[in-house]
Scaffold this motif. Structure first.
Motif, PDB file in Angstrom:
ATOM      1  N   LEU A   5       0.601  -1.825   0.068  1.00 59.54           N
ATOM      2  CA  LEU A   5      -0.045  -0.167   0.544  1.00 59.54           C
ATOM      3  C   LEU A   5       0.875   1.220  -0.361  1.00 59.54           C
ATOM      4  O   LEU A   5       0.703   2.039  -0.753  1.00 59.54           O
ATOM      5  CB  LEU A   5      -1.271   0.152   1.020  1.00 59.54           C
ATOM      6  CG  LEU A   5      -1.708  -0.715   0.556  1.00 59.54           C
ATOM      7  CD1 LEU A   5      -2.967  -0.843   2.410  1.00 59.54           C
ATOM      8  CD2 LEU A   5      -3.443  -1.082   0.182  1.00 59.54           C
ATOM      9  N   CYS A   6       1.865   1.316   1.021  1.00 59.37           N
ATOM     10  CA  CYS A   6       2.631   2.881   0.748  1.00 59.37           C
ATOM     11  C   CYS A   6       3.045   2.874  -1.199  1.00 59.37           C
ATOM     12  O   CYS A   6       3.153   3.972  -0.969  1.00 59.37           O
ATOM     13  CB  CYS A   6       4.102   2.021   1.742  1.00 59.37           C
ATOM     14  SG  CYS A   6       3.125   2.029   3.175  1.00 59.37           S
ATOM     15  N   LEU A   8       2.320   1.844  -3.551  1.00 63.45           N
ATOM     16  CA  LEU A   8       0.777   2.019  -4.629  1.00 63.45           C
ATOM     17  C   LEU A   8       1.018   3.776  -3.936  1.00 63.45           C
ATOM     18  O   LEU A   8       0.490   4.039  -5.298  1.00 63.45           O
ATOM     19  CB  LEU A   8      -0.081   1.262  -4.479  1.00 63.45           C
ATOM     20  CG  LEU A   8      -0.182  -0.103  -5.133  1.00 63.45           C
ATOM     21  CD1 LEU A   8      -1.235  -1.412  -4.534  1.00 63.45           C
ATOM     22  CD2 LEU A   8       0.484  -0.012  -6.353  1.00 63.45           C
ATOM     23  N   TYR A   9       0.830   3.738  -3.242  1.00 60.71           N
ATOM     24  CA  TYR A   9       0.654   5.102  -2.835  1.00 60.71           C
ATOM     25  C   TYR A   9       1.443   6.476  -3.714  1.00 60.71           C
ATOM     26  O   TYR A   9       1.188   6.968  -4.180  1.00 60.71           O
ATOM     27  CB  TYR A   9       0.514   4.781  -1.146  1.00 60.71           C
ATOM     28  CG  TYR A   9       0.136   7.126  -0.934  1.00 60.71           C
ATOM     29  CD1 TYR A   9      -0.903   7.339  -1.232  1.00 60.71           C
ATOM     30  CD2 TYR A   9       1.286   8.068  -0.704  1.00 60.71           C
ATOM     31  CE1 TYR A   9      -0.734   8.637  -0.666  1.00 60.71           C
ATOM     32  CE2 TYR A   9       1.245   9.042  -0.451  1.00 60.71           C
ATOM     33  CZ  TYR A   9      -0.472   9.919   0.066  1.00 60.71           C
ATOM     34  OH  TYR A   9      -0.490  10.822   0.512  1.00 60.71           O
ATOM     35  N   LEU A  10       3.366   6.364  -3.104  1.00 54.34           N
ATOM     36  CA  LEU A  10       4.070   7.167  -3.643  1.00 54.34           C
ATOM     37  C   LEU A  10       3.801   6.725  -5.302  1.00 54.34           C
ATOM     38  O   LEU A  10       3.943   8.005  -6.203  1.00 54.34           O
ATOM     39  CB  LEU A  10       5.239   6.205  -3.550  1.00 54.34           C
ATOM     40  CG  LEU A  10       4.786   6.783  -1.483  1.00 54.34           C
ATOM     41  CD1 LEU A  10       6.825   5.605  -1.543  1.00 54.34           C
ATOM     42  CD2 LEU A  10       5.774   8.094  -1.596  1.00 54.34           C
ATOM     43  N   SER A  12       1.519   6.513  -6.959  1.00 54.80           N
ATOM     44  CA  SER A  12       0.049   7.146  -7.394  1.00 54.80           C
ATOM     45  C   SER A  12       0.045   8.778  -7.303  1.00 54.80           C
ATOM     46  O   SER A  12       0.601   9.570  -8.570  1.00 54.80           O
ATOM     47  CB  SER A  12      -0.908   6.869  -6.764  1.00 54.80           C
ATOM     48  OG  SER A  12      -1.047   5.459  -6.896  1.00 54.80           O
ATOM     49  N   ILE A  13       0.749   9.356  -6.097  1.00 56.37           N
ATOM     50  CA  ILE A  13       1.154  10.514  -6.160  1.00 56.37           C
ATOM     51  C   ILE A  13       1.695  10.713  -7.536  1.00 56.37           C
ATOM     52  O   ILE A  13       1.422  12.520  -8.325  1.00 56.37           O
ATOM     53  CB  ILE A  13       2.084  10.398  -4.554  1.00 56.37           C
ATOM     54  CG1 ILE A  13       1.421  10.663  -3.988  1.00 56.37           C
ATOM     55  CG2 ILE A  13       2.146  12.434  -5.122  1.00 56.37           C
ATOM     56  CD1 ILE A  13      -0.522  11.124  -3.600  1.00 56.37           C
TER      57      ILE A  13
END
Length: 99
Positions: A5-6, A8-10, A12-13
């Motif tokens: 999740l971390c 994927l978050y990075l 995505s941003i």
């Protein structure tokens, strides 16, 4: 799961801001996923490799046939996801994205 999740978050941003997924980030994520798979792997390691290659090659062929509708970074990201979560979970994720 938290690692996935971390990352994927990075991604995505970064993708939202620049529409580019840096290759260095993908390589580092692949390395991190390989380490996690060697340390903790509920399924055989070959399942994760097969998942990564099969989905990566499928999306690469699809991008060639659709006139590059999907970028190389997206293909690398989904191949990384296959290595990280395995085939069954990734198949569910892809079906969710299609719907």
């Amino acid at each position: 799961m938290a690692y996935t999740l971390c990352v994927l978050y990075l991604f995505s941003i970064q993708d939202i801001k620049t529409r580019i997924v840096p290759l260095k980030w993908v390589i580092l994520s692949l390395f991190g996923s390989l380490v996690l798979r060697f340390l903790y792997s509920p399924n055989p390691f070959s399942e994760y490799i097969i998942s990564s290659l099969s989905v990566g090659i499928f999306l690469w062929i699809l991008s060639i046939l659709s006139n590059r509708g999907m970028g190389g970074g997206d293909i690398q990201l989904v191949a990384w996801l296959g290595l990280t979560v395995g085939f069954l979970r990734q198949r569910s994720f892809l079906l969710f994205q299609i719907c």
